[in-house]
Design a protein around this motif. Structure first.
Motif, PDB file in Angstrom:
ATOM      1  N   GLY A 453       0.838  -1.200   0.000  1.00 32.68           N
ATOM      2  CA  GLY A 453       0.000   0.000   0.000  1.00 32.68           C
ATOM      3  C   GLY A 453       0.867   1.242   0.000  1.00 32.68           C
ATOM      4  N   SER A 454       1.995   1.166   0.712  1.00 33.22           N
ATOM      5  CA  SER A 454       2.909   2.314   0.789  1.00 33.22           C
ATOM      6  C   SER A 454       3.457   2.646  -0.595  1.00 33.22           C
ATOM      7  CB  SER A 454       4.085   1.994   1.714  1.00 33.22           C
ATOM      8  OG  SER A 454       3.606   1.560   2.951  1.00 33.22           O
ATOM      9  N   ASP A 584      -7.742   6.574  -1.103  1.00 31.10           N
ATOM     10  CA  ASP A 584      -6.965   5.463  -0.570  1.00 31.10           C
ATOM     11  C   ASP A 584      -7.963   4.399  -0.095  1.00 31.10           C
ATOM     12  OD1 ASP A 584      -5.564   3.667   0.990  1.00 31.10           O
ATOM     13  OD2 ASP A 584      -4.184   5.156   1.798  1.00 31.10           O
ATOM     14  N   GLN A 587      -7.851   0.127   3.034  1.00 25.46           N
ATOM     15  CA  GLN A 587      -8.600  -0.536   4.114  1.00 25.46           C
ATOM     16  C   GLN A 587     -10.088  -0.681   3.803  1.00 25.46           C
ATOM     17  OE1 GLN A 587      -7.827  -0.339   8.106  1.00 25.46           O
ATOM     18  NE2 GLN A 587      -5.896   0.755   7.999  1.00 25.46           N
ATOM     19  N   LYS A 614      -3.653  -4.062   0.904  1.00 25.13           N
ATOM     20  CA  LYS A 614      -4.027  -5.152   1.824  1.00 25.13           C
ATOM     21  C   LYS A 614      -4.899  -6.279   1.244  1.00 25.13           C
ATOM     22  CE  LYS A 614      -3.905  -2.154   5.947  1.00 25.13           C
ATOM     23  NZ  LYS A 614      -2.742  -2.528   6.730  1.00 25.13           N
TER      24      LYS A 614
HETATM   25  N1  PMP Z   1      -2.985   3.220   3.215  1.00 25.60           N
HETATM   26  C1  PMP Z   1      -3.724   2.850   4.245  1.00 25.60           C
HETATM   27  C2  PMP Z   1      -5.064   3.460   4.447  1.00 25.60           C
HETATM   28  C3  PMP Z   1      -3.267   1.895   5.140  1.00 25.60           C
HETATM   29  O1  PMP Z   1      -4.016   1.528   6.166  1.00 25.60           O
HETATM   30  C4  PMP Z   1      -1.997   1.327   4.930  1.00 25.60           C
HETATM   31  C5  PMP Z   1      -1.454   0.244   5.860  1.00 25.60           C
HETATM   32  N2  PMP Z   1      -1.916   0.248   7.136  1.00 25.60           N
HETATM   33  C6  PMP Z   1      -1.235   1.750   3.831  1.00 25.60           C
HETATM   34  C7  PMP Z   1      -1.768   2.682   2.982  1.00 25.60           C
HETATM   35  C8  PMP Z   1       0.126   1.185   3.581  1.00 25.60           C
HETATM   36  O2  PMP Z   1       0.051  -0.130   3.177  1.00 25.60           O
HETATM   37  P1  PMP Z   1       1.280  -1.152   3.389  1.00 25.60           P
HETATM   38  O3  PMP Z   1       1.421  -1.407   4.839  1.00 25.60           O
HETATM   39  O4  PMP Z   1       0.863  -2.330   2.577  1.00 25.60           O
HETATM   40  O5  PMP Z   1       2.499  -0.512   2.814  1.00 25.60           O
END
Ligand code: PMP
Length: 775
Positions: A453-454, A584, A587, A614
């Motif tokens: 996600g990052s 985003d 979640q 996720k």
């Molecule tokens: N966006 C949101 C809303 C998240 O909750 C998260 C992870 N908690 C991320 C991005 C980042 O995802 P990742 O941990 O897979 O890098």
């Protein structure tokens, strides 16, 4: 022996003639029967025969050469067993011609006669632990004898009811009509393949009865008095004898492990199982259930109205579902105790924690003061190394359930074939892109694949900056978008939190539009008011904002949903000044909210860029960014975009399977139904206890805001933490969120059930009740 279709029709067509039976008994066995009556037989016709001296059972079969060989072998077993353990087995009766089988060639029928043994059926008597111990003991005595018998006809048998031959029924799995049920059978088959199959060469094999179900076990008083029906006899794993016996013996039992134990104890005192055998029992019992359930599903296709099949499969489904709530380590440990074998459970938490910090930074956090060492998981359950099973209400990554067998299989299959990168052509990439984009409106028609996600948030920002050529990013207070430097810089939760460096120069922060504690609390007007405030605050930056990014429900803010009209107003402003809007959905996406596949849809807006993560891979590390053609075109400026792993064939295969499972198991509908049920449950608690300030969210994405009292709305962090810790003791995993860490975050796998919800609500109420009494 179970009924085959041919046999069934043969039985129906057969016109029984008691006179000819009486004649046969007289001429072949010299028996002047005073009474002949038909008994209920499953695979063949049985007659109870009574003469002046004793009772017999006459068995009648349609002739088949193989069957005769098998009956001969069966007779051999019965003769040996009756010789070694007198009274418990039906000795075959010799004909006048010194054979044990009568073949009526004219009619194509084979007969044999066995002595009858007295006793009620285990199915009909009250069960007790002593009785079950004696059941185990007689099974062991029988198996000890059977171990020494050589019977090639039995060894050659390929039989669907043999657990070792579970592959023979795999073709029936598809006949289980409900995919949510089918997944349980597929899960335990996967476990069989992973856990049992590699061990098979090391396990003892022998002839076993293989059908010690409660209709084949006779009881007199508080003791087992006989074992009948050797029609299912096979050469299999010795331990399968116990597996089959336990399976049926624990049907309908509240605590199946407790009832399995006396059978094992009785058995082990005579024929001790080996550790490696006992450790597989949990999986073998599940495998036997899978065989039974998939065979009934198949039989139902030809006999849809057969109530007998439905009735008999109900306890098997109940047990399989209950089995899932039992930690396999706990089962193995209990079974070991019963067999007087050493425990497999040891607690080395302190040592494990020490080891962890030797190699890992303390920046990684560990949940709970007493951390949990996880060993396995299945759907909404997780199993630790202490034998505990936990109900998982917090993990939104295994979206369709932990270790979903179809997702695992998709990954395993592809990984064994091809894993490469997007610089080659392969079908999975295009197929998955097509299927994923089909979930979006037509203007969102390009996708980039990454691994987290990052990375997706990071890329989304790069896309926006490149496309708009503007420098600034607008974010929402308490938002979180990832762990890369770019993602941290757009995550208020991080840059304004502990260790953060404050608002970066190119970032604007919009106040979280919280209608519970915030400045505007009127649901009807708050959205526009918050939007107006943001627009005013952004006045100086108007024209230089590249993007506005938010989750439609801000998770780290404590599951705060955008109020009505907020996104429309903000999106309009951002676009008007030349920026793009990013949603985003890491979640909130993939149907979690129950009403819509993506959360932005609930607000009637369409973003320009969507960040996915996720749930997309159900735990497999993958993520994606979806955007418009125009944005994708601007990004194609000569600089190659390459992600070593993003969009690889394995990930794509997994992603496709996740989408299919969501649809097949109707998980979005389940999220809505169970989510609504849960909200109702929390509303009831809210009426009884003043500590529940707000219930936010939708479907299976909920936030429960704990307060000291509803008037002050003062956050009750202590209570929220107390709930988290108390629930762990009650074997429920739950977490908190929000700037005050007082909001229970409920985001379970979407297969969560109403029964799971009841368990959760009950456990929370226990804590609330105590709180009410003590405060
Ligand atoms: N966006 C949101 C809303 C998240 O909750 C998260 C992870 N908690 C991320 C991005 C980042 O995802 P990742 O941990 O897979 O890098």
């Amino acid at each position: 022996m179970k009924l085959t279709l041919n046999l069934y029709f043969w039985l129906i067509q057969k016109n029984n003639n008691m006179n000819s039976i009486a004649q046969l008994l007289k001429t072949q066995f010299n028996i002047n029967s005073s009474q002949i009556s038909k008994l209920n037989g499953y695979a063949n016709i049985n007659y109870l025969v009574i003469d002046a001296q004793r009772k017999y059972v006459l068995k009648e079969y349609p002739y088949e050469p193989q069957l005769v060989k098998f009956i001969e072998a069966e007779n051999k077993l019965l003769k040996t067993l009756s010789g070694q353990i007198p009274g418990y087995f039906q000795t075959p009766v010799k004909t006048k011609e010194d054979t044990f089988i009568v073949h009526n060639k004219q009619k194509g029928i084979v007969y044999r006669l066995l002595y009858y043994i007295e006793g009620g059926l285990l199915a009909d008597v009250k069960h007790s632990k002593t009785l079950f111990e004696s059941f185990g003991a007689i099974l062991a005595k029988m198996d000890k004898s059977l171990q020494k018998i050589y019977a090639p006809a039995i060894e050659a048998r390929r039989y669907e009811w043999d657990i070792l031959q579970i592959d023979l029924v795999k073709k029936f799995f598809k006949d289980i009509p409900n995919p949510a049920d089918r997944k349980l059978v597929e899960y335990f088959y996967l476990q069989y393949n992973e856990v049992v199959r590699p061990m098979v060469p090391e396990l003892r094999q022998s002839i076993i009865h293989n059908d010690a179900n409660d209709n084949n076990i006779l009881v007199t008083g508080d003791k087992i008095s006989g074992i009948i029906d050797f029609g299912d006899t096979v050469y299999s794993l010795l331990i399968n004898e116990l597996a089959v016996a336990i399976t049926y013996a624990v049907f309908g039992k509240e605590n199946p492990l407790e009832w399995a134990k006396p059978i094992i104890k009785g058995y082990a005192e005579i024929l001790p199982p080996e550790e490696k055998e006992i450790d597989l029992l949990y999986y073998l019992i599940a495998a036997r259930l899978c065989i039974s359930l998939s065979k009934s599903a198949n039989e139902k296709l030809s006999k849809p109205d057969d109530k007998y099949i439905t009735v008999s499969e109900t306890p098997a489904w109940d047990l399989l579902k209950k089995w899932l709530t039992i930690n396999p380590i706990k089962a193995a440990d209990e079974f070991r105790k019963a067999a007087n074998l050493p425990s497999i459970i040891e607690n080395k938490t302190e040592e494990d924690v020490k080891k962890r910090w030797k190699h890992l930074s303390k920046a990684f956090s560990l949940s709970y003061p007493e951390p949990i060492k996880m060993e396995k998981a299945a759907f909404q359950y997780m199993y630790d190394n202490q034998g505990n099973s936990f109900l998982d209400t917090r993990n939104n990554i295994p979206h369709v359930g932990h270790n979903h067998p179809r997702v695992v299989a998709a990954g395993q299959r592809k990984m064994a074939q091809l894993n490469t990168n997007t610089r080659y052509l392969y079908d999975e990439l295009t197929e998955f892109s097509e299927k994923l984009l089909a979930k979006f409106p037509k203007q969102l028609n390009k996708v980039f694949f990454v691994n987290s996600g990052s990375a997706a948030s990071d890329l989304a920002i790069r896309l926006a900056l490149t496309h708009t050529q503007k420098p600034k990013i607008a974010v929402v207070e308490h938002g979180y978008h990832g762990n890369t430097q770019v993602s941290i810089n757009i995550s208020h939760y991080k840059f304004a939190g502990k260790g953060g460096k404050g608002i970066p120069d190119n970032v604007l922060v919009a106040t979280v539009p919280d209608t519970y504690r915030g400045k505007y609390q009127n649901e009807q007007t708050a959205g526009k008011q918050y939007a107006a405030d943001f627009i005013v605050s952004a006045k100086n930056d108007e024209g230089s904002i590249a993007a506005f990014i938010t989750e439609p429900i801000v998770s780290a803010a404590g599951q705060v949903p955008m109020p009505k009209n907020y996104l429309n107003e903000v999106y309009r402003f951002i676009r008007k000044q030349g920026g793009v809007c990013i949603s985003d959905e890491v979640q909130t996406g993939f149907g979690r909210l129950g009403t819509h596949f993506w959360a932005y849809e609930t607000y009637g807006v369409v973003p320009d860029i969507v960040v996915l993560g996720k749930p997309i891979g159900n735990g497999h590390p993958m993520a994606a960014v979806v955007c418009t053609d125009k944005i994708a075109d601007s990004f194609n400026n000569g600089m190659e975009f390459f992600s070593s792993f993003g969009g690889n064939p394995v990930s794509c295969a997994i992603g496709m399977e996740v989408l299919k499972v969501i649809e097949d198991e109707k998980l979005m509908q389940n999220a809505l139904e169970v989510g609504n049920y849960m909200v109702d449950g929390f509303k009831n608690l809210q009426k009884k206890y003043k500590y529940i300030g707000a219930i936010r969210g939708s479907g299976l994405g909920l936030g429960i805001d704990f307060v000291k009292n509803p008037e002050s709305k003062e956050h009750n962090t202590e209570l929220a933490h107390k709930i988290v810790n108390e629930l762990k003791i009650n074997n429920i995993l739950i977490g908190t969120d929000g700037p005050f860490d007082n909001v229970l975050k409920i985001k379970p796998p979407l297969c969560f059930t109403k029964e799971n919800t009841d368990e959760l609500l009950l456990a929370i109420e226990k804590v609330l009740k105590r709180e009410k009494e003590t405060v």
